[in-house]
Write an enzyme that holds these catalytic residues in place. Structure first.
Site, short mmCIF file in Angstrom:
data_model
loop_
_atom_site.label_atom_id
_atom_site.label_comp_id
_atom_site.label_asym_id
_atom_site.label_seq_id
_atom_site.Cartn_x
_atom_site.Cartn_y
_atom_site.Cartn_z
CE1 TYR A 15 -4.17 -1.76 0.45
CE2 TYR A 15 -2.84 -3.22 1.80
CZ TYR A 15 -4.00 -2.96 1.09
OH TYR A 15 -4.98 -3.91 1.05
CB THR A 87 6.80 -2.77 11.66
OG1 THR A 87 6.08 -1.57 11.39
CG2 THR A 87 8.18 -2.69 11.07
CB THR A 121 5.25 2.48 11.95
OG1 THR A 121 4.57 3.20 10.93
CG2 THR A 121 5.05 3.16 13.29
CE LYS A 202 3.12 6.07 10.95
NZ LYS A 202 2.36 6.44 9.79
NE ARG A 242 -8.86 27.24 23.04
CZ ARG A 242 -9.51 28.37 22.79
NH1 ARG A 242 -9.25 29.04 21.68
NH2 ARG A 242 -10.41 28.84 23.62
CB CYS A 256 -1.59 2.65 11.23
SG CYS A 256 -1.09 2.25 9.57
NE ARG A 321 -3.56 -3.15 5.46
CZ ARG A 321 -2.61 -2.25 5.30
NH1 ARG A 321 -1.35 -2.56 5.51
NH2 ARG A 321 -2.91 -1.02 4.94
N1 SAJ Z 1 -11.98 5.47 13.12
C1 SAJ Z 1 -13.00 5.68 14.03
N2 SAJ Z 1 -13.36 6.96 14.30
C2 SAJ Z 1 -12.76 8.02 13.71
C3 SAJ Z 1 -11.71 7.81 12.80
C4 SAJ Z 1 -11.34 6.51 12.53
O1 SAJ Z 1 -13.57 4.73 14.59
O2 SAJ Z 1 -13.16 9.16 14.00
C5 SAJ Z 1 -11.57 4.10 12.80
C6 SAJ Z 1 -11.72 3.81 11.31
O3 SAJ Z 1 -13.02 3.41 11.00
C7 SAJ Z 1 -10.71 2.70 11.13
C8 SAJ Z 1 -9.60 3.09 12.12
O4 SAJ Z 1 -10.19 3.98 13.03
O5 SAJ Z 1 -11.24 1.45 11.49
C9 SAJ Z 1 -8.37 3.70 11.52
O6 SAJ Z 1 -8.71 4.57 10.48
P1 SAJ Z 1 -8.04 5.99 10.26
O7 SAJ Z 1 -8.67 6.60 9.09
O8 SAJ Z 1 -8.06 6.77 11.53
O9 SAJ Z 1 -6.49 5.67 10.04
P2 SAJ Z 1 -5.63 4.71 9.07
O10 SAJ Z 1 -5.19 3.53 9.87
O11 SAJ Z 1 -6.32 4.43 7.78
O12 SAJ Z 1 -4.37 5.65 8.79
C10 SAJ Z 1 -3.61 6.19 9.89
C11 SAJ Z 1 -3.35 7.67 9.63
N3 SAJ Z 1 -2.81 8.31 10.83
C12 SAJ Z 1 -3.32 9.44 11.33
O13 SAJ Z 1 -4.28 9.99 10.86
C13 SAJ Z 1 -2.64 10.02 12.53
C14 SAJ Z 1 -2.39 7.83 8.45
O14 SAJ Z 1 -2.03 9.20 8.29
C15 SAJ Z 1 -1.12 7.01 8.69
O15 SAJ Z 1 -0.23 7.10 7.59
C16 SAJ Z 1 -1.54 5.56 8.84
O16 SAJ Z 1 -2.40 5.46 9.99
C17 SAJ Z 1 -0.28 4.74 9.04
O17 SAJ Z 1 0.14 4.08 8.06
O18 SAJ Z 1 0.35 4.84 10.11
#
Ligand code: SAJ
Length: 410
Positions: A15, A87, A121, A202, A242, A256, A321
């Protein structure tokens, strides 16, 4: 080194690795993409992609036309080697198996003064404790750089180009070549720091998000208990300049957010908040299954066929995943509900049915992922459906008519 002579090898074409290779090649730098999975290499060599991501196809065609891109299932010499392998989490923090085997794989192809970049990471001390000593043991005066990816699935390519990047390298190292490679496709700012701080940054980002989602999940449970609408309450609280509370859901998936915070907790029992947040999120599928059970009992529905809509871990992607949908199904099974069907418009996998198949067969619908197309479905057309439970607040009363519609935190 003359920057026009730079050759980059990207190790791990998943990805992150694949779009990274395409963006660098698209910017006119010679790139070879390497993966141990020869099926992936064959597929790319014949012009076929093996996952979906907005803009990936166009980027692939552009990069291929530019003539700077090739793929190989054997490692090749290059000046910059960018490692993009997973990782996973282990009991001791980040499981570095794939990173260390990527280093073993490239060792013989690495020349004196090549730069090794890690995008995966890792824990704050992992580079100083494991990767840097290993590379130093080659005796080839290589520079090690940590430049962890920050892109979000579903918007990966846009974010890879526009997000700021943090580059970690230890004092005395030179980074001109790496800066040139990243600046060739990143329009965001690039900040430099040491390797440990870059690793921490990160993990802090994803821990912040995990804890914020856990807070929203706690609010949803309070709402279920005392009868307020958590979605409306969060929306209004977020009007404060805020405050930015995220949204509740059936659990947290992806590679992640549920995993990386554990790298920060490695070897310490001194902190509580992050660990508690992770536990709150991990228990959400079980909590949601309990809520579904109570509502089924209230409606007098026993032993129904339950259609779980959405198998991807989040909205409008095919990535599943660590998906909460799978853990939700397991929790429902533990409560005795055995007739469960999964559907998803994006995920191509065995036993994942189309939306219409599940709508035609299920007696109870559980929405597990907030895919956009679910917002326009008309559930009143299906006489077999007797109840809906929405974990993401995407279904409106207009879509269900007189059918009982329950929602997490509402
Ligand atoms: N989720 C919630 N509520 C929310 C936001 C997300 O329940 O308000 C859930 C989503 O449905 C999902 C999970 O959290 O199941 C994760 O989704 P996500 O969109 O928050 O994050 P990822 O895992 O797709 O991507 C994150 C991102 N990190 C941050 O926003 C700080 C991305 O920028 C990173 O590059 C990625 O992890 C990574 O590879 O580390």
């Amino acid at each position: 080194m003359n920057t026009s002579d730079i050759k980059v090898q990207v190790i791990g074409l998943g990805y992150i690795g694949l779009p990274t290779a395409l963006l660098i090649a698209g910017a006119g730098i010679e790139v070879v993409g390497f993966d141990v999975d020869s099926k992936k290499i064959k597929s790319l060599q014949s012009g076929e992609l093996y996952f979906d991501e907005p803009g990936l196809g166009a980027l692939f065609n552009d990069a291929a036309r530019g003539g700077k891109l090739s793929f190989s299932d054997t490692v090749t010499p290059a000046n910059v080697h960018i490692i993009c392998v997973p990782t996973p989490v282990s009991t001791e923090g980040a499981d570095l198996t794939y990173v260390l085997s990527a280093l073993d794989a490239i060792e013989h192809a690495v020349s004196h003064s090549d730069v090794i970049v890690l995008e995966s990471t890792v824990g704050p001390d992992d580079c100083d404790d494991f990767m840097i000593p290993k590379i130093n043991s080659w005796g080839k005066a290589n520079t090690f750089v940590l430049c962890t990816e920050r892109a979000i699935p579903g918007n990966t390519i846009y974010e890879m180009i526009h997000n700021d990047r943090v580059i970690g390298l230890n004092s005395g190292s030179s980074c001109e070549v790496v800066e040139h490679v990243y600046k060739s496709f990143v329009t965001g700012n690039i900040s430099f720091t040491d390797v440990k701080t870059a690793a921490l940054v990160k993990v802090i980002e994803n821990s912040y998000r995990a804890v914020n989602i856990a807070f929203a999940n706690e609010l949803a449970k309070l709402a279920d208990h005392s009868g307020f609408n958590v979605w409306k309450a969060i929306e209004l609280a977020n009007k404060h300049p805020r405050v930015n509370v995220l949204t509740p859901g059936p659990g947290v998936g992806g590679h992640c957010i549920p995993i990386d915070p554990y790298f920060l907790l490695d070897n310490t029992s001194k902190t509580q908040l992050i660990e508690t947040g992770l536990t709150v999120n991990e228990k959400m599928p079980e909590y949601v299954a309990g809520q579904i059970q109570s509502n089924l009992e209230k409606e007098g529905i026993s032993d129904p066929v339950i259609g779980i809509m959405g198998y991807a871990y989040k909205k409008d992607v095919d990535d599943y995943r660590e998906t909460p949908a799978a853990r939700l199904a397991e929790s429902l099974q533990k409560l005795g509900y055995s007739k469960i069907l999964h559907s998803d418009p994006y995920v191509k996998k065995e036993k994942i049915y189309s939306t219409s198949e599940v709508l035609e067969k299920a007696e109870v619908i559980v929405v597990a992922t907030d895919h956009t197309e679910y917002r326009t479905l008309d559930f009143t057309q299906y006489e077999n459906i007797h109840m809906l439970y929405d974990t993401r607040n995407v279904i409106s009363v207009d879509q269900v008519g007189d059918l009982p519609l329950y929602c997490l935190g509402k």
